[in-house]
Design a protein around this motif. Structure first.
Motif, PDB file in Angstrom:
ATOM      1  N   ALA A 206      33.045 116.307 104.646  1.00  0.00           N
ATOM      2  CA  ALA A 206      32.333 116.760 103.449  1.00  0.00           C
ATOM      3  C   ALA A 206      32.185 115.635 102.429  1.00  0.00           C
ATOM      4  CB  ALA A 206      33.044 117.970 102.833  1.00  0.00           C
ATOM      5  N   PRO A 207      33.193 114.782 102.221  1.00  0.00           N
ATOM      6  CA  PRO A 207      32.994 113.649 101.302  1.00  0.00           C
ATOM      7  C   PRO A 207      31.918 112.673 101.769  1.00  0.00           C
ATOM      8  CG  PRO A 207      35.330 114.087 101.564  1.00  0.00           C
ATOM      9  CD  PRO A 207      34.616 114.936 102.589  1.00  0.00           C
ATOM     10  N   LYS A 208      31.744 112.520 103.075  1.00  0.00           N
ATOM     11  CA  LYS A 208      30.685 111.644 103.575  1.00  0.00           C
ATOM     12  C   LYS A 208      29.311 112.205 103.227  1.00  0.00           C
ATOM     13  CE  LYS A 208      33.434 109.845 107.420  1.00  0.00           C
ATOM     14  NZ  LYS A 208      33.605 109.736 108.877  1.00  0.00           N
ATOM     15  N   VAL A 209      29.155 113.505 103.400  1.00  0.00           N
ATOM     16  CA  VAL A 209      27.877 114.133 103.051  1.00  0.00           C
ATOM     17  C   VAL A 209      27.648 114.058 101.543  1.00  0.00           C
ATOM     18  CG1 VAL A 209      26.560 116.293 103.090  1.00  0.00           C
ATOM     19  CG2 VAL A 209      27.950 115.640 105.081  1.00  0.00           C
ATOM     20  N   ALA A 210      28.710 114.250 100.762  1.00  0.00           N
ATOM     21  CA  ALA A 210      28.591 114.134  99.309  1.00  0.00           C
ATOM     22  C   ALA A 210      28.181 112.723  98.908  1.00  0.00           C
ATOM     23  CB  ALA A 210      29.912 114.513  98.639  1.00  0.00           C
ATOM     24  N   ALA A 211      28.738 111.722  99.592  1.00  0.00           N
ATOM     25  CA  ALA A 211      28.380 110.337  99.301  1.00  0.00           C
ATOM     26  C   ALA A 211      26.922 110.065  99.644  1.00  0.00           C
ATOM     27  CB  ALA A 211      29.286 109.389 100.076  1.00  0.00           C
ATOM     28  N   LEU A 212      26.448 110.616 100.757  1.00  0.00           N
ATOM     29  CA  LEU A 212      25.033 110.485 101.120  1.00  0.00           C
ATOM     30  C   LEU A 212      24.145 111.031 100.005  1.00  0.00           C
ATOM     31  CD1 LEU A 212      22.717 110.003 103.219  1.00  0.00           C
ATOM     32  CD2 LEU A 212      23.134 112.348 103.995  1.00  0.00           C
ATOM     33  N   LYS A 213      24.480 112.212  99.515  1.00  0.00           N
ATOM     34  CA  LYS A 213      23.681 112.835  98.454  1.00  0.00           C
ATOM     35  C   LYS A 213      23.695 112.001  97.180  1.00  0.00           C
ATOM     36  CE  LYS A 213      23.151 117.116  95.812  1.00  0.00           C
ATOM     37  NZ  LYS A 213      23.691 118.492  95.577  1.00  0.00           N
ATOM     38  N   GLU A 214      24.867 111.451  96.834  1.00  0.00           N
ATOM     39  CA  GLU A 214      24.985 110.676  95.604  1.00  0.00           C
ATOM     40  C   GLU A 214      24.300 109.319  95.712  1.00  0.00           C
ATOM     41  OE1 GLU A 214      28.572 108.704  92.978  1.00  0.00           O
ATOM     42  OE2 GLU A 214      28.746 110.803  93.603  1.00  0.00           O
ATOM     43  N   PHE A 215      24.459 108.655  96.844  1.00  0.00           N
ATOM     44  CA  PHE A 215      23.885 107.319  97.011  1.00  0.00           C
ATOM     45  C   PHE A 215      22.389 107.341  97.297  1.00  0.00           C
ATOM     46  CE2 PHE A 215      27.992 104.979  98.570  1.00  0.00           C
ATOM     47  CZ  PHE A 215      28.535 105.118  97.303  1.00  0.00           C
ATOM     48  N   TYR A 216      21.960 108.279  98.132  1.00  0.00           N
ATOM     49  CA  TYR A 216      20.581 108.259  98.629  1.00  0.00           C
ATOM     50  C   TYR A 216      19.917 109.628  98.499  1.00  0.00           C
ATOM     51  CZ  TYR A 216      22.724 104.107 100.598  1.00  0.00           C
ATOM     52  OH  TYR A 216      23.427 102.927 100.750  1.00  0.00           O
ATOM     53  N   PRO A 217      19.747 110.113  97.267  1.00  0.00           N
ATOM     54  CA  PRO A 217      19.164 111.451  97.072  1.00  0.00           C
ATOM     55  C   PRO A 217      17.749 111.571  97.607  1.00  0.00           C
ATOM     56  CG  PRO A 217      19.254 110.238  94.984  1.00  0.00           C
ATOM     57  CD  PRO A 217      20.064 109.450  95.983  1.00  0.00           C
ATOM     58  N   GLY A 218      17.030 110.448  97.696  1.00  0.00           N
ATOM     59  CA  GLY A 218      15.654 110.503  98.163  1.00  0.00           C
ATOM     60  C   GLY A 218      15.509 110.861  99.627  1.00  0.00           C
ATOM     61  N   VAL A 219      16.551 110.636 100.418  1.00  0.00           N
ATOM     62  CA  VAL A 219      16.480 110.967 101.843  1.00  0.00           C
ATOM     63  C   VAL A 219      17.437 112.102 102.199  1.00  0.00           C
ATOM     64  CG1 VAL A 219      15.782 108.633 102.478  1.00  0.00           C
ATOM     65  CG2 VAL A 219      18.213 109.243 102.535  1.00  0.00           C
ATOM     66  N   PHE A 220      18.105 112.656 101.183  1.00  0.00           N
ATOM     67  CA  PHE A 220      19.085 113.706 101.448  1.00  0.00           C
ATOM     68  C   PHE A 220      18.396 115.045 101.672  1.00  0.00           C
ATOM     69  CE2 PHE A 220      21.899 117.114  99.936  1.00  0.00           C
ATOM     70  CZ  PHE A 220      22.975 116.928 100.785  1.00  0.00           C
ATOM     71  N   ARG A 221      18.804 115.727 102.724  1.00  0.00           N
ATOM     72  CA  ARG A 221      18.315 117.065 103.037  1.00  0.00           C
ATOM     73  C   ARG A 221      19.487 118.025 102.803  1.00  0.00           C
ATOM     74  NH1 ARG A 221      15.750 117.108 108.609  1.00  0.00           N
ATOM     75  NH2 ARG A 221      17.807 116.356 109.199  1.00  0.00           N
TER      76      ARG A 221
END
Length: 227
Positions: A206-221
């Motif tokens: 879950a922290p990895k997915v949270a990091a994806l959302k925080e770092f790269y919101p433009g590609v986050f689904r």
């Protein structure tokens, strides 16, 4: 290093359970912003790539939240079909590595962008034969290009990472020739989606997915890819 806020990590990690599966419960990982690739991938049409980055649950969970990824399959890369079995692979006696095969649309997400995501939030490129709490050669972080273009981009990106100064330890991630890929057992597919309260998922993935959302919101689904 640019790190995910401690608040996000602590909230997601709170209440972790005793674990079975990929590894024991330890402290959550830190994540960094990998550099933007200088060499861009030039691809068209749906493409396939394979990434090994420790337990395949987390690799699949992250890429399942990336726009442009059409499928993400957990499995075993290398070795033999006869030994492509979770109990055997996780024992460390086979020649497999846990990996995820993704199919993506380069018009939405390029291979070099996938590499940046991978090294930002999925795998620590300074570790060999382990990731997070998991130990053994079957948890090694590896880039497994499936085309000459991917190989070119992967080599250039690893070289760029080594010069970047983002990591304070040597980059040891390998580029490995693509071999046979064997899908893992059905219960491993979409594991994070099906088991959101599993202790390992809450503490590590879950922290990895949270990091994806925080770092790269433009590609986050926001929703999981289910196929």
């Amino acid at each position: 290093m640019t790190r995910v806020s401690a608040g996000i990590l602590s909230l997601l990690a709170a209440g972790s359970l005793a674990l079975t599966g990929c590894g024991p419960a330890l402290a959550a990982e830190n994540h960094v912003r990998a550099p933007i690739a200088k060499v861009k991938a030039k691809e068209s049409g749906l493409k396939t790539a394979i990434f090994a980055g420790g337990c395949f649950w987390g690799v699949e969970a992250v890429f399942s939240h990336v726009k442009g990824v059409k499928s993400a399959v957990s499995g075993y890369h290398g070795g033999t079909q006869r030994q492509a079995d979770y109990k055997l692979v996780s024992s460390g006696i086979t020649d497999h590595v846990e990996a995820v095969r993704i199919t993506y649309d380069p018009s939405q997400i390029r291979y070099d962008q996938l590499l940046r995501i991978f090294f930002s939030v999925v795998a620590d490129p300074t570790l060999r034969n382990r990731q997070g709490p998991d130990r053994g050669a079957h948890y090694n972080a590896e880039l497994i290009p499936t085309s000459a273009q991917q190989l070119k981009v992967a080599r250039a990106y690893l070289a760029q990472m080594k010069r970047s100064g983002v990591w304070d330890k040597p980059i040891v991630t390998d580029i490995v020739r693509a071999q046979a890929f064997y899908p893992a057992e059905e219960y491993h597919q979409n594991f994070a989606l099906k088991n959101p309260r599993h202790g390992y998922i809450r503490r590590w993935d879950a922290p990895k997915v949270a990091a994806l959302k925080e770092f790269y919101p433009g590609v986050f689904r926001a929703s999981f890819l289910k196929d």
